[in-house]
Write an enzyme that holds these catalytic residues in place. Sequence first.
Site, PDB file in Angstrom:
ATOM      1  CD  GLN A   1      -0.959  -0.900   3.649  1.00  0.00           C
ATOM      2  OE1 GLN A   1      -2.177  -0.970   3.568  1.00  0.00           O
ATOM      3  NE2 GLN A   1      -0.284  -1.387   4.684  1.00  0.00           N
TER       4      GLN A   1
ATOM      5  CG  ASP B   1      -1.050   1.620  15.021  1.00  0.00           C
ATOM      6  OD1 ASP B   1      -1.306   1.504  16.228  1.00  0.00           O
ATOM      7  OD2 ASP B   1      -1.845   1.256  14.128  1.00  0.00           O
TER       8      ASP B   1
ATOM      9  CB  ALA C   1      -3.897 -11.636   9.822  1.00  0.00           C
TER      10      ALA C   1
ATOM     11  CG  ASP D   1      -5.887  -1.976  14.892  1.00  0.00           C
ATOM     12  OD1 ASP D   1      -6.670  -1.258  14.242  1.00  0.00           O
ATOM     13  OD2 ASP D   1      -4.791  -1.563  15.329  1.00  0.00           O
TER      14      ASP D   1
HETATM   15  N1  AAT Z   1      -4.391   1.090  14.854  1.00  0.00           N
HETATM   16  C1  AAT Z   1      -5.225   1.814  13.967  1.00  0.00           C
HETATM   17  C2  AAT Z   1      -4.895   1.676  12.576  1.00  0.00           C
HETATM   18  C3  AAT Z   1      -5.366   0.730  11.719  1.00  0.00           C
HETATM   19  S1  AAT Z   1      -4.088   0.000  10.973  1.00  0.00           S
HETATM   20  C4  AAT Z   1      -4.587  -1.429  10.203  1.00  0.00           C
HETATM   21  C5  AAT Z   1      -3.363  -2.276   9.861  1.00  0.00           C
HETATM   22  O1  AAT Z   1      -3.827  -3.524   9.332  1.00  0.00           O
HETATM   23  C6  AAT Z   1      -2.410  -1.688   8.819  1.00  0.00           C
HETATM   24  O2  AAT Z   1      -1.154  -1.495   9.407  1.00  0.00           O
HETATM   25  C7  AAT Z   1      -2.373  -2.756   7.712  1.00  0.00           C
HETATM   26  O3  AAT Z   1      -1.096  -2.895   7.121  1.00  0.00           O
HETATM   27  C8  AAT Z   1      -2.791  -3.997   8.476  1.00  0.00           C
HETATM   28  N2  AAT Z   1      -3.331  -5.087   7.642  1.00  0.00           N
HETATM   29  C9  AAT Z   1      -4.140  -4.977   6.562  1.00  0.00           C
HETATM   30  N3  AAT Z   1      -4.383  -6.189   6.033  1.00  0.00           N
HETATM   31  C10 AAT Z   1      -3.723  -7.105   6.793  1.00  0.00           C
HETATM   32  C11 AAT Z   1      -3.573  -8.522   6.728  1.00  0.00           C
HETATM   33  N4  AAT Z   1      -4.171  -9.236   5.762  1.00  0.00           N
HETATM   34  N5  AAT Z   1      -2.827  -9.136   7.674  1.00  0.00           N
HETATM   35  C12 AAT Z   1      -2.220  -8.410   8.664  1.00  0.00           C
HETATM   36  N6  AAT Z   1      -2.310  -7.063   8.756  1.00  0.00           N
HETATM   37  C13 AAT Z   1      -3.049  -6.412   7.832  1.00  0.00           C
HETATM   38  C14 AAT Z   1      -6.812   0.450  11.460  1.00  0.00           C
HETATM   39  C15 AAT Z   1      -7.594   1.670  11.085  1.00  0.00           C
HETATM   40  C16 AAT Z   1      -9.056   1.452  10.799  1.00  0.00           C
HETATM   41  C17 AAT Z   1      -9.520   2.425   9.742  1.00  0.00           C
HETATM   42  C18 AAT Z   1     -11.011   2.525   9.651  1.00  0.00           C
HETATM   43  N7  AAT Z   1     -11.451   3.314   8.527  1.00  0.00           N
END
Ligand code: AAT
Length: 292
Positions: A34, A89, A141, A159
């Site tokens: 991304q 994060d 994940a 999350d």
């Molecule tokens: N802590 C608040 C921020 C988030 S971050 C969501 C995270 O999920 C991102 O760092 C992304 O890289 C990760 N992510 C996405 N897909 C996967 C996956 N398949 N496996 C593991 N990690 C993943 C959430 C904000 C919510 C926004 C609402 N609009």
Amino acid sequence: KSGKAVYFNNPMWPGEAHSIKVEKILYKEKSEYQEVLVFESSMYGNVLVLDGIVQLTERDECAYQEMIAHLPLCSIHSPKNVLVVGGGDGGVLREVARHSSVEHIDICEIDKMVIDVSRKFFPQLAVGFEDSRVHLHVGDAVDFLKSAPEGKYDAIIVDSSDPVGPAQELVEKPFFDTIARALRPGGVLCNMAESMWLHTHLIQDMISICRETFKGSVRYAWASVPTYPSGMIGFILCATEGPPVDFVNPINPIEKLEGANEHKRELQFYNSEMHSAAFALPAFLKREVSLL
Ligand code: AAT
């Protein structure tokens, strides 16, 4: 011209955009998964944006991270093993670490760039990685959960970002099946679940999948987060079959947890009143997603 078109055409909120004044761009790179952007805003501190979508701001991250962590963890007695999905994060880790009963925290984040950027620009979130109970796994994940030991976790916190990029599969039935398998009987899931104003159908779909998958209770809660689309975010809470879980009335209240509020920084948003209040739902949502 093209920038505006991109923001107004996001399929998650067509024709809508929220603006935050940029003081300075601090970081902008394409990762394997991304586009990762960090900017300094005038009112919300530093802001993390993935593929044009705000993931967190320093000013209001407390509401999201505290709720997504403590809603599940305060709903069960002495949680020990916790898994965080996404959350690169570190903010959710920081909150999970307040629970002294917790012995082991796995985190599975797909994008190492998010972790590195957080360490650099969001130290008050990345501090979560410094707890010795944290075990970091960089990967998808979906794969991590497929090979997770059965019944390992007391709580799983998803999350994740919106289901348009790498998080697509995280709202589908097979993923929820692997979560249910990885939870112990009476274990709990808390899943980021979008906005009731914008995504009623997605919420409806997720709730029906969860009702099929988790044999214990399934509830919806929400909180105000000004920088998320429509100014709020929801959470789905599910329990597997086993000792019944009453999500609305926390049996493991944060106020009684030794040191939870002195743990490096005070809670900003969550308390037991906010916990119970989060489950009060507007009439239209109750009707449309047939929630009790
Ligand atoms: N802590 C608040 C921020 C988030 S971050 C969501 C995270 O999920 C991102 O760092 C992304 O890289 C990760 N992510 C996405 N897909 C996967 C996956 N398949 N496996 C593991 N990690 C993943 C959430 C904000 C919510 C926004 C609402 N609009």
